[in-house]
Design a protein around this motif. Structure first.
Motif, PDB file in Angstrom:
ATOM      1  N   LYS A 173       0.845  -1.194   0.000  1.00 26.00           N
ATOM      2  CA  LYS A 173       0.000   0.000   0.000  1.00 26.00           C
ATOM      3  C   LYS A 173       0.882   1.247   0.000  1.00 26.00           C
ATOM      4  O   LYS A 173       2.081   1.189   0.250  1.00 26.00           O
ATOM      5  CB  LYS A 173      -0.906   0.033   1.251  1.00 26.00           C
ATOM      6  CG  LYS A 173      -1.864  -1.134   1.375  1.00 26.00           C
ATOM      7  CD  LYS A 173      -2.983  -1.080   0.353  1.00 26.00           C
ATOM      8  CE  LYS A 173      -3.954  -2.232   0.514  1.00 26.00           C
ATOM      9  NZ  LYS A 173      -5.005  -2.224  -0.523  1.00 26.00           N
ATOM     10  N   SER A 174       0.254   2.388  -0.244  1.00 25.29           N
ATOM     11  CA  SER A 174       0.937   3.667  -0.088  1.00 25.29           C
ATOM     12  C   SER A 174       1.165   3.922   1.393  1.00 25.29           C
ATOM     13  O   SER A 174       0.547   3.293   2.261  1.00 25.29           O
ATOM     14  CB  SER A 174       0.085   4.789  -0.673  1.00 25.29           C
ATOM     15  OG  SER A 174      -1.100   4.958   0.099  1.00 25.29           O
ATOM     16  N   GLN A 175       2.056   4.867   1.698  1.00 22.55           N
ATOM     17  CA  GLN A 175       2.321   5.205   3.100  1.00 22.55           C
ATOM     18  C   GLN A 175       1.045   5.581   3.842  1.00 22.55           C
ATOM     19  O   GLN A 175       0.828   5.162   4.977  1.00 22.55           O
ATOM     20  CB  GLN A 175       3.330   6.357   3.165  1.00 22.55           C
ATOM     21  CG  GLN A 175       4.753   5.956   2.838  1.00 22.55           C
ATOM     22  CD  GLN A 175       5.584   5.676   4.070  1.00 22.55           C
ATOM     23  OE1 GLN A 175       5.389   6.286   5.122  1.00 22.55           O
ATOM     24  NE2 GLN A 175       6.514   4.747   3.950  1.00 22.55           N
ATOM     25  N   GLU A 195       1.884 -13.993   9.058  1.00 22.66           N
ATOM     26  CA  GLU A 195       2.617 -13.472   7.904  1.00 22.66           C
ATOM     27  C   GLU A 195       3.771 -12.582   8.335  1.00 22.66           C
ATOM     28  O   GLU A 195       4.346 -11.844   7.537  1.00 22.66           O
ATOM     29  CB  GLU A 195       1.677 -12.717   6.967  1.00 22.66           C
ATOM     30  CG  GLU A 195       0.966 -11.546   7.610  1.00 22.66           C
ATOM     31  CD  GLU A 195      -0.298 -11.152   6.852  1.00 22.66           C
ATOM     32  OE1 GLU A 195      -0.194 -10.258   5.991  1.00 22.66           O
ATOM     33  OE2 GLU A 195      -1.356 -11.737   7.146  1.00 22.66           O
ATOM     34  N   GLY A 196       4.109 -12.679   9.624  1.00 20.87           N
ATOM     35  CA  GLY A 196       5.271 -11.968  10.129  1.00 20.87           C
ATOM     36  C   GLY A 196       5.154 -10.463  10.131  1.00 20.87           C
ATOM     37  O   GLY A 196       6.162  -9.766  10.069  1.00 20.87           O
ATOM     38  N   TRP A 197       3.922  -9.937  10.190  1.00 26.07           N
ATOM     39  CA  TRP A 197       3.680  -8.488  10.209  1.00 26.07           C
ATOM     40  C   TRP A 197       4.362  -7.803   9.017  1.00 26.07           C
ATOM     41  O   TRP A 197       4.866  -6.686   9.101  1.00 26.07           O
ATOM     42  CB  TRP A 197       4.142  -7.873  11.534  1.00 26.07           C
ATOM     43  CG  TRP A 197       3.463  -8.481  12.711  1.00 26.07           C
ATOM     44  CD1 TRP A 197       2.207  -8.214  13.173  1.00 26.07           C
ATOM     45  CD2 TRP A 197       3.989  -9.504  13.571  1.00 26.07           C
ATOM     46  NE1 TRP A 197       1.909  -8.994  14.261  1.00 26.07           N
ATOM     47  CE2 TRP A 197       2.986  -9.795  14.534  1.00 26.07           C
ATOM     48  CE3 TRP A 197       5.201 -10.196  13.627  1.00 26.07           C
ATOM     49  CZ2 TRP A 197       3.170 -10.752  15.531  1.00 26.07           C
ATOM     50  CZ3 TRP A 197       5.379 -11.149  14.612  1.00 26.07           C
ATOM     51  CH2 TRP A 197       4.384 -11.411  15.546  1.00 26.07           C
ATOM     52  N   ALA A 198       4.365  -8.506   7.888  1.00 20.95           N
ATOM     53  CA  ALA A 198       5.094  -8.029   6.708  1.00 20.95           C
ATOM     54  C   ALA A 198       4.274  -7.020   5.910  1.00 20.95           C
ATOM     55  O   ALA A 198       3.047  -7.099   5.852  1.00 20.95           O
ATOM     56  CB  ALA A 198       5.465  -9.206   5.816  1.00 20.95           C
ATOM     57  N   TYR A 199       4.987  -6.116   5.249  1.00 21.32           N
ATOM     58  CA  TYR A 199       4.360  -5.126   4.370  1.00 21.32           C
ATOM     59  C   TYR A 199       5.402  -4.659   3.370  1.00 21.32           C
ATOM     60  O   TYR A 199       6.609  -4.970   3.486  1.00 21.32           O
ATOM     61  CB  TYR A 199       3.823  -3.938   5.176  1.00 21.32           C
ATOM     62  CG  TYR A 199       4.910  -2.982   5.616  1.00 21.32           C
ATOM     63  CD1 TYR A 199       5.186  -1.814   4.890  1.00 21.32           C
ATOM     64  CD2 TYR A 199       5.699  -3.255   6.734  1.00 21.32           C
ATOM     65  CE1 TYR A 199       6.198  -0.953   5.277  1.00 21.32           C
ATOM     66  CE2 TYR A 199       6.710  -2.389   7.124  1.00 21.32           C
ATOM     67  CZ  TYR A 199       6.961  -1.239   6.396  1.00 21.32           C
ATOM     68  OH  TYR A 199       7.975  -0.390   6.752  1.00 21.32           O
ATOM     69  N   LEU A 200       4.959  -3.873   2.389  1.00 24.53           N
ATOM     70  CA  LEU A 200       5.873  -3.272   1.422  1.00 24.53           C
ATOM     71  C   LEU A 200       5.274  -1.962   0.955  1.00 24.53           C
ATOM     72  O   LEU A 200       4.103  -1.909   0.571  1.00 24.53           O
ATOM     73  CB  LEU A 200       6.092  -4.200   0.223  1.00 24.53           C
ATOM     74  CG  LEU A 200       7.175  -3.790  -0.784  1.00 24.53           C
ATOM     75  CD1 LEU A 200       8.560  -3.868  -0.153  1.00 24.53           C
ATOM     76  CD2 LEU A 200       7.107  -4.672  -2.034  1.00 24.53           C
ATOM     77  N   ASP A 201       6.056  -0.906   0.999  1.00 19.46           N
ATOM     78  CA  ASP A 201       5.624   0.374   0.456  1.00 19.46           C
ATOM     79  C   ASP A 201       5.365   0.226  -1.039  1.00 19.46           C
ATOM     80  O   ASP A 201       6.125  -0.428  -1.755  1.00 19.46           O
ATOM     81  CB  ASP A 201       6.710   1.417   0.706  1.00 19.46           C
ATOM     82  CG  ASP A 201       6.295   2.825   0.323  1.00 19.46           C
ATOM     83  OD1 ASP A 201       6.225   3.090  -0.908  1.00 19.46           O
ATOM     84  OD2 ASP A 201       6.072   3.647   1.222  1.00 19.46           O
TER      85      ASP A 201
END
Length: 289
Positions: A173-175, A195-201
């Motif tokens: 997602k966006s910031q 899911e290991g609290w994972a994310y990606l900008d």
């Protein structure tokens, strides 16, 4: 490579990818069921990624394919609709690209492809950090569709010689939107533990896509992605002790360090995440401290 077909061109990742590819100087053919937003693609087409006719038209003069079209969550259709849509679209796009001799494709897989995050049973990952070889345990149609998509990528390479990279996206997602997700996750950290609290900008998502399209490594590869830190503003080891105490940790994780092993992304694509929900646009070296 001068022209890229982007399926799912009006999705949240698709719009950003189209813009990023245009900014990088590529011609872009977009394919979407419809457009709710103006597209910067110089050739935006309306069509279905499952349709042989629509995909054939979209592949004219294309050098590479970015396949993002999918039903992105199991709640957005029946299990039959989700699985059949996603698997049929991926096979159709990769098969037609392969038959035309298109040598490079990138497809959107998911962190859910190993099945544990959306599993209806009280299972946990076999270990952290998660990597592309973590054991699979699937109970939902969406996760199954993404796992099958990865096998379709391997088949396309073996059958037609199309090099395919399947990017296992986490929450992308966006910031602005990530801040909302973080607030929700911090109220109930257990909701993202598997899911290991994972994310990606989103900006890093586009960078990874372009790196995968430009990668010259042959074969079919699954590549895990994540930011260099976790979404929640707490030390990772503290969260693990509280919400995943039985999951083995294969290497120490400092500060808010990520629980997704992205070494394959670094080795194959030269990709290192740049952005963090915790530090905004600061250098990546600061974000795990």
């Amino acid at each position: 490579m001068t022209r890229v077909l982007v399926t799912g061109a009006d999705g949240s990742i698709g719009r950003a990818a189209v813009a990023g590819l245009c900014d990088a100087g590529y011609g872009v053919t977009g394919l979407s069921l419809g457009y709710d937003h103006a597209s910067p693609a110089d050739r935006p087409l309306v069509g279905d990624a499952r349709s042989p006719v629509d995909v054939s038209a979209a592949l004219e003069d294309v050098d590479a394919v970015l396949h993002l079209a999918a039903i992105p969550h199991p709640s957005l259709g029946t299990p039959e609709e989700v699985f059949e849509n996603n698997v049929a679209a991926t096979f159709n796009v990769l098969a037609q690209a392969g038959q035309r001799g298109i040598g490079r494709a990138v497809i959107a897989s998911s962190i859910n492809a190993f099945g544990v995050p959306m599993n209806v049973n009280p299972v946990v990952p076999a270990y952290y950090p998660l990597d592309e070889d973590v054991p699979v345990d699937i109970t939902d149609a969406y996760s199954l569709s993404k796992y099958v998509d990865e096998q379709t990528a391997r088949m396309a390479w073996r059958r037609w010689g199309t090099d395919v990279i399947a990017l296992r996206f986490p929450l992308v997602k966006s910031q602005q939107h990530l801040l909302r997700f973080r607030a929700t996750a911090e109220r109930d950290p257990s909701s993202m533990a598997r899911e290991g609290w994972a994310y990606l900008d989103l900006r890093d998502g586009v960078r990874a896509i372009i790196a995968a399209l430009e990668c010259e490594t042959p074969g079919a590869h699954v590549v895990g992605l994540a930011a260099a830190d976790i979404l929640i503003d707490r030390p990772t080891d503290e969260l693990l002790r509280e919400y995943a105490p039985t999951v083995p940790l294969r290497r120490p994780v400092a500060g808010r360090g990520s629980l997704v092993d992205t070494s394959r992304a670094r080795q194959l694509l030269g990709f290192v995440p740049r952005y963090s929900i915790h530090t905004g646009d600061q250098a990546v070296s600061a974000i795990t401290s």
